[in-house]
Design a protein around this motif. Sequence first.
Motif, PDB file in Angstrom:
ATOM      1  N   THR A   1       0.827  -1.204   0.000  1.00 14.59           N
ATOM      2  CA  THR A   1       0.000   0.000   0.000  1.00 14.59           C
ATOM      3  C   THR A   1       0.863   1.255   0.000  1.00 14.59           C
ATOM      4  N   ALA A   2       1.928   1.256   0.805  1.00 12.57           N
ATOM      5  CA  ALA A   2       2.813   2.421   0.865  1.00 12.57           C
ATOM      6  C   ALA A   2       3.487   2.665  -0.484  1.00 12.57           C
ATOM      7  N   ILE A   3       3.930   1.597  -1.132  1.00  7.50           N
ATOM      8  CA  ILE A   3       4.555   1.736  -2.448  1.00  7.50           C
ATOM      9  C   ILE A   3       3.544   2.225  -3.472  1.00  7.50           C
ATOM     10  N   ALA A   4       2.333   1.653  -3.443  1.00  8.89           N
ATOM     11  CA  ALA A   4       1.283   2.057  -4.385  1.00  8.89           C
ATOM     12  C   ALA A   4       0.894   3.513  -4.179  1.00  8.89           C
ATOM     13  N   ALA A   5       0.809   3.936  -2.908  1.00 10.59           N
ATOM     14  CA  ALA A   5       0.443   5.320  -2.607  1.00 10.59           C
ATOM     15  C   ALA A   5       1.526   6.285  -3.091  1.00 10.59           C
ATOM     16  N   ALA A   6       2.791   5.923  -2.865  1.00 13.09           N
ATOM     17  CA  ALA A   6       3.896   6.796  -3.247  1.00 13.09           C
ATOM     18  C   ALA A   6       4.067   6.880  -4.759  1.00 13.09           C
ATOM     19  N   THR A   7       3.996   5.742  -5.436  1.00  9.53           N
ATOM     20  CA  THR A   7       4.175   5.735  -6.892  1.00  9.53           C
ATOM     21  C   THR A   7       2.950   6.266  -7.616  1.00  9.53           C
ATOM     22  N   GLY A   8       1.774   6.054  -7.017  1.00  7.55           N
ATOM     23  CA  GLY A   8       0.539   6.532  -7.649  1.00  7.55           C
ATOM     24  C   GLY A   8       0.435   8.032  -7.674  1.00  7.55           C
ATOM     25  N   ALA A   9       1.109   8.697  -6.732  1.00  8.05           N
ATOM     26  CA  ALA A   9       1.059  10.162  -6.667  1.00  8.05           C
ATOM     27  C   ALA A   9       2.211  10.807  -7.429  1.00  8.05           C
TER      28      ALA A   9
END
Length: 388
Positions: free
Chosen positions: A111-119
Amino acid sequence: MKKIAYIGCLGMLGVITTEFGVIGILPQVAQYYAISIDKAGLLLSAFAMVIALAGPFMTLFMSGFNRKKIMALSLGLFLISGIISLLSPPFWLLLVARMLPAFLQPVYISTAIAAATGAADKKDEHKMMAIVLGGIGIATVTTVPFATYIADLFGNWQASFVVQSIVSLSALTCILTMLPSMPVAERKPLGNQLLILQKPAFIISAVMVFLMNAAMFTTYSYFADYLGKVNGMSAGTISGMLLLFGVMGVLGNFTAGKTMGKSLTGTTVVFLGGLTLTAIGIYYSGPLSFSTVLLIALWGFLHTPCFLTGQAYMIAFAREAPEFANSLSISFGNLGISSGTLAGGWVISRYGVSSTPWAMCVFGVAALVLILLQTFYEKSRKPVACPD
């Protein structure tokens, strides 16, 4: 958005401190509970096994939830685990308290990776991922050796869990107060994500990551015991070696991050191959000396980047479902951690802790063989499919 990546990195500090913080205190825990060192190693292997078995299912189940809430819930469990552990409960309860947050560890990381890369912009996705995963290297430099040092300073292993709890509380506070709400705009169909399990290349990469992590942890899980019994180091010196190991790991991560873009497979082979060869040096290392210190520095430099290269290697074969691939990478990696720890414990019970580097070498060679076979196969079938 770098703020999300850095907060994700802070959360990784809490996650990694909780998972690996016990490595430096296993001898004290074994002595306190009057158990063998390999049984005390269950505190690490059981944690990793829960991640391996539950990680993909939990990630799929929670993939549609608000990312901020998932990250907060995960760190909340890590905080509760630390508080229970520092109360020195019966060993079975300590084991259960360690296992509880493991259910959400891969969920947090994915989730942290997805949140960081998604933004972030497309061109900055790898940088954001590296920032989040940089928490692994930072933890090995700061909180993991510091937890060992505090346990030695106060003369009890429970003090280590105080450090872990403070780190988890700090990360949880930042997530609650500084992160914006992050609802998932569109949840990918479950069937589409599961399709990556039909790709032979992805399955082979998963087995490679399993073997690589097993190699990493056959000896590292018993780092304190090895340095104490084989190299004759005191608890204070061991905490210093953990710090050195971590500092070199950060440098290794930086180096790997620079070279991964040029050749992911090449970078993976170099670091894993170097780590495998280092196992021989570890076996022949003697009492504390300048060469022993250099060997531990090299060990740390090669060890820590394997987390990053292994995860990137698996995701490269499943770009259509990166979050699910992330969770599977974490699961297979932790299955390797658990298996490596158990294998190391088995070697210790039969041949002594000094023989664990040979198990490290065997797993490392097996992982390297898989990488080479897959590279030849991909290039002969379709060159563009190779992650380079």
